[in-house]
Design a protein around this motif. Structure first.
Motif, PDB file in Angstrom:
ATOM      1  N   VAL A  87      46.668  36.530  43.137  1.00 19.14           N
ATOM      2  CA  VAL A  87      46.037  36.511  41.817  1.00 19.14           C
ATOM      3  C   VAL A  87      44.531  36.325  41.954  1.00 19.14           C
ATOM      4  O   VAL A  87      43.738  37.025  41.301  1.00 19.14           O
ATOM      5  N   GLU A  88      44.118  35.409  42.809  1.00 15.00           N
ATOM      6  CA  GLU A  88      42.689  35.128  42.981  1.00 15.00           C
ATOM      7  C   GLU A  88      41.921  36.353  43.465  1.00 15.00           C
ATOM      8  O   GLU A  88      40.829  36.656  42.956  1.00 15.00           O
ATOM      9  N   HIS A  89      42.487  37.073  44.423  1.00 19.13           N
ATOM     10  CA  HIS A  89      41.734  38.148  45.063  1.00 19.13           C
ATOM     11  C   HIS A  89      41.967  39.527  44.441  1.00 19.13           C
ATOM     12  O   HIS A  89      41.072  40.385  44.510  1.00 19.13           O
ATOM     13  N   LEU A  90      43.141  39.753  43.866  1.00 18.57           N
ATOM     14  CA  LEU A  90      43.463  41.094  43.382  1.00 18.57           C
ATOM     15  C   LEU A  90      43.229  41.288  41.887  1.00 18.57           C
ATOM     16  O   LEU A  90      42.886  42.386  41.451  1.00 18.57           O
ATOM     17  N   VAL A  91      43.409  40.236  41.108  1.00 21.27           N
ATOM     18  CA  VAL A  91      43.258  40.382  39.657  1.00 21.27           C
ATOM     19  C   VAL A  91      41.861  40.852  39.248  1.00 21.27           C
ATOM     20  O   VAL A  91      41.736  41.719  38.377  1.00 21.27           O
ATOM     21  N   PRO A  92      40.777  40.325  39.837  1.00 18.31           N
ATOM     22  CA  PRO A  92      39.447  40.794  39.417  1.00 18.31           C
ATOM     23  C   PRO A  92      39.269  42.303  39.520  1.00 18.31           C
ATOM     24  O   PRO A  92      38.544  42.899  38.720  1.00 18.31           O
ATOM     25  N   GLU A  93      39.925  42.934  40.491  1.00 18.51           N
ATOM     26  CA  GLU A  93      39.850  44.390  40.599  1.00 18.51           C
ATOM     27  C   GLU A  93      40.803  45.073  39.627  1.00 18.51           C
ATOM     28  O   GLU A  93      40.463  46.068  38.991  1.00 18.51           O
ATOM     29  N   LEU A  94      42.010  44.529  39.484  1.00 18.66           N
ATOM     30  CA  LEU A  94      43.016  45.177  38.646  1.00 18.66           C
ATOM     31  C   LEU A  94      42.652  45.171  37.164  1.00 18.66           C
ATOM     32  O   LEU A  94      42.970  46.103  36.437  1.00 18.66           O
ATOM     33  N   VAL A  95      41.992  44.099  36.689  1.00 21.93           N
ATOM     34  CA  VAL A  95      41.673  44.027  35.258  1.00 21.93           C
ATOM     35  C   VAL A  95      40.651  45.085  34.836  1.00 21.93           C
ATOM     36  O   VAL A  95      40.543  45.395  33.651  1.00 21.93           O
ATOM     37  N   LYS A  96      39.947  45.657  35.797  1.00 17.24           N
ATOM     38  CA  LYS A  96      38.974  46.690  35.465  1.00 17.24           C
ATOM     39  C   LYS A  96      39.629  47.949  34.914  1.00 17.24           C
ATOM     40  O   LYS A  96      39.026  48.681  34.129  1.00 17.24           O
ATOM     41  N   SER A  97      40.894  48.185  35.323  1.00 15.57           N
ATOM     42  CA  SER A  97      41.591  49.399  34.874  1.00 15.57           C
ATOM     43  C   SER A  97      42.898  49.106  34.148  1.00 15.57           C
ATOM     44  O   SER A  97      43.579  50.030  33.723  1.00 15.57           O
ATOM     45  N   ASN A  98      43.250  47.825  33.997  1.00 16.76           N
ATOM     46  CA  ASN A  98      44.506  47.451  33.371  1.00 16.76           C
ATOM     47  C   ASN A  98      44.201  46.578  32.157  1.00 16.76           C
ATOM     48  O   ASN A  98      43.955  45.376  32.278  1.00 16.76           O
ATOM     49  N   VAL A  99      44.234  47.202  30.966  1.00 14.22           N
ATOM     50  CA  VAL A  99      43.860  46.508  29.726  1.00 14.22           C
ATOM     51  C   VAL A  99      44.834  45.374  29.415  1.00 14.22           C
ATOM     52  O   VAL A  99      44.437  44.284  28.985  1.00 14.22           O
ATOM     53  N   ARG A 100      46.142  45.607  29.614  1.00 11.11           N
ATOM     54  CA  ARG A 100      47.140  44.577  29.316  1.00 11.11           C
ATOM     55  C   ARG A 100      46.973  43.357  30.217  1.00 11.11           C
ATOM     56  O   ARG A 100      47.104  42.217  29.771  1.00 11.11           O
ATOM     57  N   LEU A 101      46.683  43.611  31.475  1.00 11.24           N
ATOM     58  CA  LEU A 101      46.474  42.507  32.405  1.00 11.24           C
ATOM     59  C   LEU A 101      45.233  41.706  32.026  1.00 11.24           C
ATOM     60  O   LEU A 101      45.237  40.475  32.070  1.00 11.24           O
ATOM     61  N   LYS A 102      44.180  42.404  31.625  1.00 10.81           N
ATOM     62  CA  LYS A 102      42.957  41.716  31.213  1.00 10.81           C
ATOM     63  C   LYS A 102      43.222  40.832  29.998  1.00 10.81           C
ATOM     64  O   LYS A 102      42.725  39.694  29.921  1.00 10.81           O
ATOM     65  N   ALA A 103      44.019  41.323  29.055  1.00 12.81           N
ATOM     66  CA  ALA A 103      44.331  40.541  27.863  1.00 12.81           C
ATOM     67  C   ALA A 103      45.103  39.276  28.225  1.00 12.81           C
ATOM     68  O   ALA A 103      44.865  38.202  27.659  1.00 12.81           O
ATOM     69  N   LEU A 104      46.030  39.404  29.164  1.00 14.30           N
ATOM     70  CA  LEU A 104      46.789  38.232  29.613  1.00 14.30           C
ATOM     71  C   LEU A 104      45.866  37.196  30.261  1.00 14.30           C
ATOM     72  O   LEU A 104      45.991  35.991  30.002  1.00 14.30           O
ATOM     73  N   MET A 105      44.965  37.660  31.111  1.00 15.08           N
ATOM     74  CA  MET A 105      44.070  36.742  31.790  1.00 15.08           C
ATOM     75  C   MET A 105      43.101  36.085  30.807  1.00 15.08           C
ATOM     76  O   MET A 105      42.797  34.900  30.931  1.00 15.08           O
ATOM     77  N   ALA A 121      52.346  42.708  38.029  1.00 14.66           N
ATOM     78  CA  ALA A 121      51.263  43.668  38.254  1.00 14.66           C
ATOM     79  C   ALA A 121      50.637  43.488  39.627  1.00 14.66           C
ATOM     80  O   ALA A 121      50.388  44.470  40.353  1.00 14.66           O
ATOM     81  N   VAL A 122      50.413  42.244  40.007  1.00 14.21           N
ATOM     82  CA  VAL A 122      49.764  41.956  41.283  1.00 14.21           C
ATOM     83  C   VAL A 122      50.681  42.306  42.446  1.00 14.21           C
ATOM     84  O   VAL A 122      50.252  42.920  43.437  1.00 14.21           O
ATOM     85  N   PHE A 123      51.963  41.922  42.339  1.00 17.13           N
ATOM     86  CA  PHE A 123      52.910  42.185  43.428  1.00 17.13           C
ATOM     87  C   PHE A 123      53.044  43.691  43.674  1.00 17.13           C
ATOM     88  O   PHE A 123      52.998  44.151  44.828  1.00 17.13           O
ATOM     89  N   ASN A 124      53.205  44.463  42.614  1.00 19.26           N
ATOM     90  CA  ASN A 124      53.410  45.902  42.791  1.00 19.26           C
ATOM     91  C   ASN A 124      52.161  46.595  43.333  1.00 19.26           C
ATOM     92  O   ASN A 124      52.273  47.616  44.029  1.00 19.26           O
ATOM     93  N   HIS A 125      51.005  46.041  43.053  1.00 20.02           N
ATOM     94  CA  HIS A 125      49.788  46.567  43.686  1.00 20.02           C
ATOM     95  C   HIS A 125      49.733  46.165  45.150  1.00 20.02           C
ATOM     96  O   HIS A 125      49.391  46.969  46.025  1.00 20.02           O
ATOM     97  N   TRP A 126      50.080  44.913  45.412  1.00 22.93           N
ATOM     98  CA  TRP A 126      50.028  44.369  46.776  1.00 22.93           C
ATOM     99  C   TRP A 126      50.871  45.174  47.755  1.00 22.93           C
ATOM    100  O   TRP A 126      50.467  45.412  48.898  1.00 22.93           O
TER     101      TRP A 126
END
Length: 235
Positions: A87-105, A121-126
């Motif tokens: 979450v710490e390392h991957l979310v900052p990149e994922l929220v740039k293109s994932n609107v739902r994830l950004k809203a959750l964060m 979201a993070v696991f499936n990207h990982w």
């Protein structure tokens, strides 16, 4: 033929300062699961866990019901997926293109259901080839560690044994996907539905492994009904 039980830890302390310990309910789940094993003649020749506290506490409470002392081994390859690291390392990149994830964060992760959506979201990207982040444990390293730990366990314990591994949802999901010949892209579907203190049974002979059943928590339902308490939880 030998039997390997993959047992998820009891409920941990979500929302507390220290997540990595069993809640009061988690302790009761682990104790109930241990009683179930002993009452049904499941006598363990050996037990393993990762080195996380919630895994070790679950093992200790469950093994207390065994009729004799069970050799117990700690292997950090049975630890959980490093969700917080991801979450710490991957979310900052994922929220740039994932609107739902950004809203959750933006809303915060005070509820476990929202946290689980982020983990999905993070696991499936990982596990995807697109994830090349150098600052975290890679899927290749993690999944190969799970595979190697189970293979070594089978070699060390040999034929005719009954062994339990007290571990976590991500580890169980990874092992089950491997047994079924599935890759990382299919692993999360086994991860999300795993109940606290559920039991997954594998059979092995030599280096061959097969899945007998997955994520059984029926004993918790029955024991909870008898005691007037709901012992079934996901988180």
């Amino acid at each position: 033929m030998a039997t390997l039980y993959l047992i998820r830890h009891g409920q941990a302390s979500f929302g507390a300062d220290d997540y990595d310990k069993l809640s009061d309910l988690g302790c009761r789940q682990a104790t109930a699961m241990g009683r179930y094993l002993a009452d049904h003649g499941i006598h363990l020749d050996a037990a393993y866990s990762g080195d996380l506290l919630r895994q070790r506490e679950t093992a200790q409470l469950a093994l207390a019901s065994q009729p004799g002392e069970v050799p117990y081994h700690i292997d950090p390859r049975f630890n959980e997926v490093r969700n917080d690291e991801q979450v710490e390392h991957l979310v900052p990149e994922l929220v740039k293109s994932n609107v739902r994830l950004k809203a959750l964060m933006d809303r915060g992760l005070s509820e476990s259901k929202d946290y689980q959506k982020v983990i999905e979201a993070v696991f499936n990207h990982w596990v995807s080839p697109d994830c090349q982040h150098p600052g975290i444990q890679s899927w290749a390293d993690y999944s190969s560690g799970v595979r190697d730990a189970i293979a070594e366990l089978m070699r060390e314990q040999g034929a005719g044994k009954t062994v339990a591994v007290f571990t976590s949802g991500g580890t169980i999901a990874t092992a089950v996907a491997q047994v079924l010949g599935l890759g990382g892209e299919h692993t999360y579907r086994f991860y999300e539905p795993i109940f606290n203190c559920s039991v997954t049974q594998l059979f092995y002979s030599g280096d061959k492994v097969s899945l007998s059943y997955f994520n059984d928590r029926s004993f918790l339902q029955m024991m909870g009904l008898a005691e007037g308490e709901n012992l079934v939880t996901y988180r």
